[in-house]
Design a protein around this motif. Sequence first.
Motif, PDB file in Angstrom:
ATOM      1  N   THR A 109       0.824  -1.202   0.000  1.00 57.04           N
ATOM      2  CA  THR A 109       0.000   0.000   0.000  1.00 57.04           C
ATOM      3  C   THR A 109       0.863   1.258   0.000  1.00 57.04           C
ATOM      4  N   ILE A 110       1.908   1.271   0.803  1.00 57.96           N
ATOM      5  CA  ILE A 110       2.801   2.436   0.864  1.00 57.96           C
ATOM      6  C   ILE A 110       3.477   2.654  -0.491  1.00 57.96           C
ATOM      7  N   LEU A 111       3.966   1.573  -1.109  1.00 59.77           N
ATOM      8  CA  LEU A 111       4.629   1.706  -2.415  1.00 59.77           C
ATOM      9  C   LEU A 111       3.662   2.160  -3.498  1.00 59.77           C
ATOM     10  N   LEU A 112       2.455   1.615  -3.502  1.00 63.29           N
ATOM     11  CA  LEU A 112       1.461   2.055  -4.489  1.00 63.29           C
ATOM     12  C   LEU A 112       1.078   3.514  -4.274  1.00 63.29           C
ATOM     13  N   ALA A 113       0.945   3.937  -3.032  1.00 62.92           N
ATOM     14  CA  ALA A 113       0.642   5.343  -2.752  1.00 62.92           C
ATOM     15  C   ALA A 113       1.772   6.238  -3.251  1.00 62.92           C
ATOM     16  N   GLY A 114       3.013   5.798  -3.052  1.00 67.42           N
ATOM     17  CA  GLY A 114       4.150   6.563  -3.566  1.00 67.42           C
ATOM     18  C   GLY A 114       4.121   6.674  -5.080  1.00 67.42           C
ATOM     19  N   CYS A 115       3.736   5.597  -5.756  1.00 73.37           N
ATOM     20  CA  CYS A 115       3.626   5.635  -7.222  1.00 73.37           C
ATOM     21  C   CYS A 115       2.547   6.611  -7.664  1.00 73.37           C
ATOM     22  N   VAL A 116       1.426   6.635  -6.961  1.00 75.00           N
ATOM     23  CA  VAL A 116       0.339   7.557  -7.307  1.00 75.00           C
ATOM     24  C   VAL A 116       0.779   9.003  -7.086  1.00 75.00           C
ATOM     25  N   VAL A 117       1.464   9.276  -5.972  1.00 70.29           N
ATOM     26  CA  VAL A 117       1.954  10.635  -5.704  1.00 70.29           C
ATOM     27  C   VAL A 117       2.930  11.060  -6.797  1.00 70.29           C
ATOM     28  N   GLU A 118       3.824  10.160  -7.197  1.00 64.38           N
ATOM     29  CA  GLU A 118       4.789  10.473  -8.254  1.00 64.38           C
ATOM     30  C   GLU A 118       4.078  10.765  -9.577  1.00 64.38           C
ATOM     31  N   LEU A 119       3.067   9.961  -9.907  1.00 68.59           N
ATOM     32  CA  LEU A 119       2.323  10.181 -11.142  1.00 68.59           C
ATOM     33  C   LEU A 119       1.586  11.513 -11.113  1.00 68.59           C
ATOM     34  N   VAL A 120       0.940  11.827 -10.004  1.00 70.57           N
ATOM     35  CA  VAL A 120       0.219  13.098  -9.883  1.00 70.57           C
ATOM     36  C   VAL A 120       1.187  14.267  -9.985  1.00 70.57           C
ATOM     37  N   SER A 121       2.366  14.138  -9.347  1.00 66.44           N
ATOM     38  CA  SER A 121       3.376  15.200  -9.433  1.00 66.44           C
ATOM     39  C   SER A 121       3.871  15.373 -10.860  1.00 66.44           C
ATOM     40  N   PHE A 122       4.057  14.274 -11.570  1.00 66.30           N
ATOM     41  CA  PHE A 122       4.498  14.361 -12.960  1.00 66.30           C
ATOM     42  C   PHE A 122       3.433  15.026 -13.821  1.00 66.30           C
ATOM     43  N   LEU A 123       2.177  14.646 -13.624  1.00 68.53           N
ATOM     44  CA  LEU A 123       1.093  15.228 -14.420  1.00 68.53           C
ATOM     45  C   LEU A 123       0.849  16.689 -14.075  1.00 68.53           C
ATOM     46  N   ALA A 124       1.280  17.131 -12.876  1.00 71.69           N
ATOM     47  CA  ALA A 124       1.096  18.530 -12.470  1.00 71.69           C
ATOM     48  C   ALA A 124       2.153  19.450 -13.079  1.00 71.69           C
ATOM     49  N   GLN A 125       3.163  18.892 -13.716  1.00 74.24           N
ATOM     50  CA  GLN A 125       4.195  19.716 -14.347  1.00 74.24           C
ATOM     51  C   GLN A 125       3.613  20.443 -15.551  1.00 74.24           C
ATOM     52  N   PRO A 126       4.117  21.651 -15.825  1.00 72.71           N
ATOM     53  CA  PRO A 126       3.639  22.373 -17.012  1.00 72.71           C
ATOM     54  C   PRO A 126       3.909  21.613 -18.307  1.00 72.71           C
ATOM     55  N   ASP A 127       5.044  20.942 -18.381  1.00 74.53           N
ATOM     56  CA  ASP A 127       5.360  20.055 -19.499  1.00 74.53           C
ATOM     57  C   ASP A 127       6.325  18.995 -18.981  1.00 74.53           C
ATOM     58  N   ALA A 128       6.694  18.063 -19.827  1.00 79.19           N
ATOM     59  CA  ALA A 128       7.491  16.910 -19.389  1.00 79.19           C
ATOM     60  C   ALA A 128       8.909  17.275 -18.974  1.00 79.19           C
ATOM     61  N   TRP A 129       9.392  18.461 -19.319  1.00 81.80           N
ATOM     62  CA  TRP A 129      10.768  18.850 -19.026  1.00 81.80           C
ATOM     63  C   TRP A 129      10.883  19.935 -17.969  1.00 81.80           C
ATOM     64  N   THR A 130       9.759  20.467 -17.499  1.00 73.59           N
ATOM     65  CA  THR A 130       9.772  21.555 -16.529  1.00 73.59           C
ATOM     66  C   THR A 130       9.193  21.067 -15.207  1.00 73.59           C
ATOM     67  N   ASP A 131      10.006  21.114 -14.167  1.00 70.92           N
ATOM     68  CA  ASP A 131       9.545  20.663 -12.860  1.00 70.92           C
ATOM     69  C   ASP A 131       8.569  21.661 -12.250  1.00 70.92           C
TER      70      ASP A 131
END
Length: 181
Positions: A109-131
């Motif tokens: 559960t902890i690892l899956l939650a970490g994956c979801v947080v990482e995915l949401v953070s990636f999708l929140a970026q303005p584009d794929a190269w800008t943090d």
Amino acid sequence: MLCAAVVHVVRANVVDVAVFGGTGVLMLVLLRRDLATRGAPAGLASRWTGAGAALLVGGTVALQPRDSALVQVVLAAVGVVALLVLLRAGSGAPTLESEPLARTWVWVTILLAGCVVELVSFLAQPDAWTDNPDHPTLSALVDPMLGDHPARALVAAAWVLAGWRLLRLLADRGPGPGGAP
């Protein structure tokens, strides 16, 4: 693996698309095959082989620029070798000394939650190269620490050693046909 390959298509990272996509397709193909069960290769039991691999990878990462083709090839080669060792071991569950603990689901559960947080953070970026500083991805947090050659070498060597230990555990599939290892 295939989802990670899609992310790397968006990021236009050809090497990672090939690694993640190829591994994902290979996993799907192998799920449909019945592989013969064999023991792990003899060299896998030696600690010196793992230490030598860690030294080689760590040295390559330390001596080459971060984005060099040699570094990418060496890191990809580690995965290819690990995959070949596991394929050689064949099908079946690894032999473990004890039953999985009842609280294993907590770690999953902890690892899956970490994956979801990482995915949401990636999708929140303005584009794929800008943090996005408000929701940084793990790579945005770790990249500054890996800017130094010795730090990258230590992390790469530790990664290889941890992978070596995991590979040793996973490649031990018990006795082969007829009870022979």
